[in-house]
Design an enzyme around this catalytic site. Structure first.
Site, PDB file in Angstrom:
ATOM      1  N   SER A  21      38.018 -18.238 -15.398  1.00  0.00           N
ATOM      2  CA  SER A  21      37.218 -17.128 -14.890  1.00  0.00           C
ATOM      3  C   SER A  21      37.491 -15.841 -15.652  1.00  0.00           C
ATOM      4  O   SER A  21      38.601 -15.603 -16.147  1.00  0.00           O
ATOM      5  CB  SER A  21      37.541 -16.917 -13.404  1.00  0.00           C
ATOM      6  N   TYR A  31      31.392 -12.909 -16.093  1.00  0.00           N
ATOM      7  CA  TYR A  31      30.728 -11.857 -15.319  1.00  0.00           C
ATOM      8  C   TYR A  31      30.373 -10.758 -16.309  1.00  0.00           C
ATOM      9  O   TYR A  31      31.245 -10.295 -17.054  1.00  0.00           O
ATOM     10  CB  TYR A  31      31.669 -11.256 -14.272  1.00  0.00           C
ATOM     11  N   THR A  62      27.743 -16.414 -14.612  1.00  0.00           N
ATOM     12  CA  THR A  62      27.596 -16.323 -13.159  1.00  0.00           C
ATOM     13  C   THR A  62      26.674 -15.167 -12.818  1.00  0.00           C
ATOM     14  O   THR A  62      26.904 -14.031 -13.229  1.00  0.00           O
ATOM     15  CB  THR A  62      28.964 -16.155 -12.485  1.00  0.00           C
ATOM     16  N   LYS A 111      25.305 -20.185 -13.506  1.00  0.00           N
ATOM     17  CA  LYS A 111      25.939 -20.541 -12.236  1.00  0.00           C
ATOM     18  C   LYS A 111      25.542 -19.529 -11.156  1.00  0.00           C
ATOM     19  O   LYS A 111      25.585 -18.323 -11.398  1.00  0.00           O
ATOM     20  CB  LYS A 111      27.461 -20.558 -12.400  1.00  0.00           C
ATOM     21  N   HIS A 129      28.423 -19.452  -4.524  1.00  0.00           N
ATOM     22  CA  HIS A 129      29.709 -18.824  -4.818  1.00  0.00           C
ATOM     23  C   HIS A 129      30.757 -19.176  -3.757  1.00  0.00           C
ATOM     24  O   HIS A 129      31.584 -18.352  -3.384  1.00  0.00           O
ATOM     25  CB  HIS A 129      29.545 -17.301  -4.926  1.00  0.00           C
TER      26      HIS A 129
END
Length: 396
Positions: free
Chosen positions: A121, A145, A171, A261, A285
């Site tokens: 992540s 992100y 995402t 995603k 999420h």
């Protein structure tokens, strides 16, 4: 009658007693301070989205076929143009070393041994290059992100590409942080704040604090150290202006596969497929953003029907067993991802706990396939699963 030889290895004994992901969860809850465990366990607001996602997997009926040769079962398949030994991978999780100090390195090494993808992540706590070193021959994916500072975002993408990560997970369901009320009530911050309640809660968990205080300080894969609440950090980072045009630009910068995603509607799935992305992940999420969001497992059949011939459809949110994964594959998911299950294993026993999590899911997948009468994942089909109706839209 024979007496069982005692196992003096407490970690191994603890993990061998776990027969399900729920067992790992119970062990994790005993061993982890409340604030850190609740960060993993919790979801947004009333946590309805998460409860519904898990309930959806319970509300199915399997239809087995009999008199099939299932002496050998193959759980492997091609995902995004490369093989994976199992139809699931490790989802990207934030603040992972807060849960247990071995963190992403443990997850990456375990994934590499099992032959499944590991996802790092943007909010991870291990550097991109360190994850590559922990899993040098496996499949590493990077979850992005988009920041308000686009140059910093793309610098991360460039680092991941240079480190050999083969897939970018963009995402798209986080324009702002969801209202994660457990974190607010616990005063969860980075680094942890040592209040009276925190100290009292830590007394029966000295091993966690010893590890946390004697290992390398908590840092992030993608930014310098932060001091403040989790919500402040997320809102500081996330860019609420990201559009489809930005996604197309990101795709053009990345040399590998691109998966989007956080898809929660058929319309968005069709638009993404028309853009030529390599895959979409149906996900709310983990229930951590919009409460009362669509249930990904409910969306799966119609999305696969419309776009599955051209675009891989993946799924996460709510998966707690190998049977859940088999059901998703039967309804058309090419691949699934587990986040909480991974963290429960990590908290229960570090790297060995992640190994145990993978072993549990793998055994459940194989057993479910055999009982359904299928020897390969490609033999699974919608006829093997009936989604029972609990919630139905009101007719208008």
């Amino acid at each position: 009658m024979q007496f069982k030889k005692p196992d003096l290895n407490a970690r191994r004994r603890r993990l061998e007693s776990a027969l399900t992901i729920w067992d790992l969860r119970r062990i994790a809850a005993r061993r982890t301070p409340k604030a850190a465990f609740d960060y993993t366990e919790g979801a947004a607001e009333a946590e309805i989205s998460l409860a519904r996602a898990r309930q959806a997997f319970e509300d199915i009926e399997f239809t087995p076929a009999i008199l099939r040769d299932v002496s050998k079962v193959d759980t492997s398949r091609q995902v995004l143009g490369a093989p994976t030994a199992l139809p699931f991978g490790i989802a990207p999780t934030g603040f992972t070393r807060m849960m247990q100090t071995e963190g992403e390195r443990a997850g990456a090494r375990a994934a590499g041994r099992a032959g499944i993808p590991f996802s790092l992540s943007t909010m991870g706590t291990t550097a991109i290059e360190d994850v590559r070193d922990a899993n040098p021959h496996g499949r590493n994916w990077f979850q992005l992100y988009m920041w308000k500072d686009r140059d910093k975002s793309m610098a991360l993408v460039d680092r991941a590409a240079k480190a050999g990560f083969d897939t970018l997970l963009v995402t798209v369901d986080v324009p702002v942080a969801g209202a994660r009320l457990r974190d607010k009530r616990n005063g969860f911050s980075i680094p942890p704040q040592l209040g009276v309640k925190t100290i009292v809660n830590a007394i029966p968990r000295p091993w966690w604090w010893f590890d946390f205080l004697t290992t390398e300080p908590l840092a992030f894969a993608s930014l310098d150290r932060w001091s403040g609440t989790v919500g402040e950090l997320l809102d500081h980072m996330f860019d609420p202006t990201v559009t489809y045009e930005d996604l197309a630009w990101i795709r053009d910068q990345w040399p590998g596969k691109v998966v989007v995603k956080g898809v929660q509607s058929l319309a968005d799935a069709k638009r993404l497929a028309s853009m030529g992305v390599d895959g979409i992940t149906l996900s709310n999420h983990g229930g951590r953003q919009l409460d009362r969001a669509p249930v990904p497992f409910h969306l799966l059949p119609e999305v696969v029907k419309e776009v599955g011939a051209d675009t891989e459809v993946h799924l996460d949110t709510g998966i707690m067993s190998g049977a859940d994964i088999v059901a998703a594959v039967a309804l058309g998911a090419r691949f699934t991802m587990v986040g909480r299950a991974y963290l429960y294993g990590l908290m229960a026993g570090g790297e060995a706990g992640v190994d145990r999590m993978i072993q549990i899911l793998s055994e459940q997948i194989e057993r479910t396939m055999r009982l359904l009468g299928v020897a390969t994942l490609d033999e699974l089909e919608p006829g093997h699963v009936t989604q029972l109706q609990r919630l139905a839209p009101v007719r208008r």
